[in-house]
Design a protein around this motif. Structure first.
Motif, PDB file in Angstrom:
ATOM      1  N   SER A 194      26.335 -78.575   2.771  1.00  0.00           N
ATOM      2  CA  SER A 194      25.509 -78.462   1.565  1.00  0.00           C
ATOM      3  C   SER A 194      24.065 -78.784   1.930  1.00  0.00           C
ATOM      4  CB  SER A 194      26.003 -79.440   0.498  1.00  0.00           C
ATOM      5  OG  SER A 194      25.642 -80.779   0.851  1.00  0.00           O
ATOM      6  N   GLU A 243      23.672 -79.741  -3.714  1.00  0.00           N
ATOM      7  CA  GLU A 243      23.519 -78.793  -4.816  1.00  0.00           C
ATOM      8  C   GLU A 243      24.137 -77.427  -4.504  1.00  0.00           C
ATOM      9  OE1 GLU A 243      22.287 -79.224  -7.846  1.00  0.00           O
ATOM     10  OE2 GLU A 243      21.939 -81.351  -7.501  1.00  0.00           O
ATOM     11  N   TYR A 244      24.020 -76.959  -3.260  1.00  0.00           N
ATOM     12  CA  TYR A 244      24.541 -75.641  -2.926  1.00  0.00           C
ATOM     13  C   TYR A 244      25.069 -75.640  -1.495  1.00  0.00           C
ATOM     14  CZ  TYR A 244      19.852 -75.270  -0.871  1.00  0.00           C
ATOM     15  OH  TYR A 244      18.706 -75.511  -0.157  1.00  0.00           O
ATOM     16  N   ALA A 245      25.878 -74.615  -1.176  1.00  0.00           N
ATOM     17  CA  ALA A 245      26.534 -74.545   0.128  1.00  0.00           C
ATOM     18  C   ALA A 245      25.861 -73.530   1.041  1.00  0.00           C
ATOM     19  CB  ALA A 245      27.999 -74.179  -0.057  1.00  0.00           C
ATOM     20  N   THR A 264      39.305 -67.576  -0.585  1.00  0.00           N
ATOM     21  CA  THR A 264      37.986 -67.663   0.052  1.00  0.00           C
ATOM     22  C   THR A 264      37.820 -66.687   1.214  1.00  0.00           C
ATOM     23  OG1 THR A 264      38.807 -69.518   1.371  1.00  0.00           O
ATOM     24  CG2 THR A 264      37.593 -70.055  -0.635  1.00  0.00           C
ATOM     25  N   ALA A 315      31.873 -72.005   3.276  1.00  0.00           N
ATOM     26  CA  ALA A 315      30.818 -72.148   2.266  1.00  0.00           C
ATOM     27  C   ALA A 315      31.383 -71.914   0.870  1.00  0.00           C
ATOM     28  CB  ALA A 315      29.683 -71.168   2.550  1.00  0.00           C
ATOM     29  N   TYR A 316      32.313 -70.949   0.735  1.00  0.00           N
ATOM     30  CA  TYR A 316      32.934 -70.698  -0.565  1.00  0.00           C
ATOM     31  C   TYR A 316      33.784 -71.887  -1.004  1.00  0.00           C
ATOM     32  CZ  TYR A 316      31.550 -65.780  -0.448  1.00  0.00           C
ATOM     33  OH  TYR A 316      30.821 -64.609  -0.434  1.00  0.00           O
ATOM     34  N   GLU A 334      31.299 -74.401  -2.174  1.00  0.00           N
ATOM     35  CA  GLU A 334      30.687 -73.992  -3.442  1.00  0.00           C
ATOM     36  C   GLU A 334      31.651 -74.222  -4.602  1.00  0.00           C
ATOM     37  OE1 GLU A 334      27.658 -72.992  -5.778  1.00  0.00           O
ATOM     38  OE2 GLU A 334      27.546 -73.070  -3.591  1.00  0.00           O
ATOM     39  N   SER A 335      32.933 -73.938  -4.390  1.00  0.00           N
ATOM     40  CA  SER A 335      33.942 -74.171  -5.425  1.00  0.00           C
ATOM     41  C   SER A 335      34.024 -75.654  -5.753  1.00  0.00           C
ATOM     42  CB  SER A 335      35.302 -73.657  -4.949  1.00  0.00           C
ATOM     43  OG  SER A 335      36.312 -73.979  -5.877  1.00  0.00           O
ATOM     44  N   LEU A 350      31.648 -77.929  -5.312  1.00  0.00           N
ATOM     45  CA  LEU A 350      30.405 -78.355  -5.963  1.00  0.00           C
ATOM     46  C   LEU A 350      30.389 -77.956  -7.432  1.00  0.00           C
ATOM     47  CD1 LEU A 350      27.799 -77.471  -3.178  1.00  0.00           C
ATOM     48  CD2 LEU A 350      28.581 -79.754  -3.838  1.00  0.00           C
ATOM     49  N   GLN A 351      30.862 -76.758  -7.739  1.00  0.00           N
ATOM     50  CA  GLN A 351      30.886 -76.303  -9.128  1.00  0.00           C
ATOM     51  C   GLN A 351      31.804 -77.173  -9.977  1.00  0.00           C
ATOM     52  OE1 GLN A 351      28.911 -74.080 -10.572  1.00  0.00           O
ATOM     53  NE2 GLN A 351      27.899 -73.864  -8.580  1.00  0.00           N
TER      54      GLN A 351
END
Length: 256
Positions: free
Chosen positions: A19, A24-26, A99, A129-130, A133-134, A136-137
């Motif tokens: 991240s 915040e993001y991947a 993913t 990364a997916y 991201e999953s 983090l969401q």
């Protein structure tokens, strides 16, 4: 600072993603090629996470389409448990069912044309990364729901009480009042408070005797029915001072 490392664990390769420093993001990173030495692979993955200053590790967990576990799931769990045993960093898992498929589809959509081995590396790191991201969401949704709950609790005077069996009960605090030199607290169950507009019979009120000193106060039920009625009547009298008389009159004592 909350940088997170994510890994898509396979038998031959492990996709790597990180991240941003604030979680915040991947961002896809690279692909680690396994050596065949289980312990060496564990140490290498930990080194990747710690070397980037990660505060958390997220590992993808492969499941069947229906959510059941497979042989690959068990292999991945074994790897994850070994990670937990060898690092002080917290390790969490995230469903990775789709993913890899999504990563391949995205590479095809973007028209990425690379050699077979490099394409595999790209798929693995993108899949990681997916996974991240999953995760983090879900964390963002959880944090948002927690904030909304805290705001609701603060606005509506919601408190948590622990009963004798250790159960957590949610009440709306109505008031704390004094009667004959002693203090009492009046509450209404949250479920009752939320349905107040539709309750024709009146809201349930629970009154506890507040005992103890400043640092060891406890709430004790009022066992004597006559005293409970007397205290409840006083509660209604004082409640009318700052609430509508009609609302106070609609309340009913809990005789449990």
């Amino acid at each position: 600072m909350k940088m997170i490392a994510a890994f898509d664990i396979g038998d031959k390769r492990i996709g790597v993603a990180f991240s941003d420093p604030f979680g915040e993001y991947a961002v896809p990173s690279d692909t680690y090629f396994r050596t065949g030495n289980f312990k060496e692979d564990i140490k290498a993955i930990i080194s990747l996470a710690e070397g980037r200053g990660a505060s958390l590790i997220v590992c993808g967990l492969p499941l069947n389409a229906d959510g059941t576990e497979s042989v690959q799931t068990q292999k991945t769990r074994r790897f994850i448990e070994a990670l937990k045993a060898e690092t002080a960093l917290p390790v969490e898992v995230e469903d990775e069912r789709y993913t890899t498929r999504e990563a391949r589809a995205d590479l095809n959509f973007l028209g990425v044309s690379v050699k077979k081995d490099k394409r595999k590396k790209a798929v693995d790191s993108l899949a990681a990364a997916y996974i991240l991201e999953s995760y983090l969401q879900k964390q963002k949704r959880s944090d948002s729901m927690k904030e909304e709950r805290e705001e609701y609790d603060e606005e509506n005077n919601i408190v948590e009480l622990i009963d004798e069996d250790g159960n957590t009960l949610h009440y709306e605090h109505l008031m704390t009042f004094e009667y004959k030199g002693e203090w009492y607290c009046a509450f209404t169950p949250v479920s009752e408070a939320e349905e107040a507009e539709d309750d024709e019979e009146g809201d349930e009120v629970v009154i506890y005797h507040l005992v103890g000193g400043e640092n060891d106060e406890t709430l004790e039920p009022i066992e004597d029915d006559e005293k409970l009625d007397e205290v409840f009547a006083e509660f209604c009298n004082q409640y009318e001072d700052f609430e509508d008389a009609d609302e106070a009159a609609s309340l009913e004592p809990d005789e449990k």
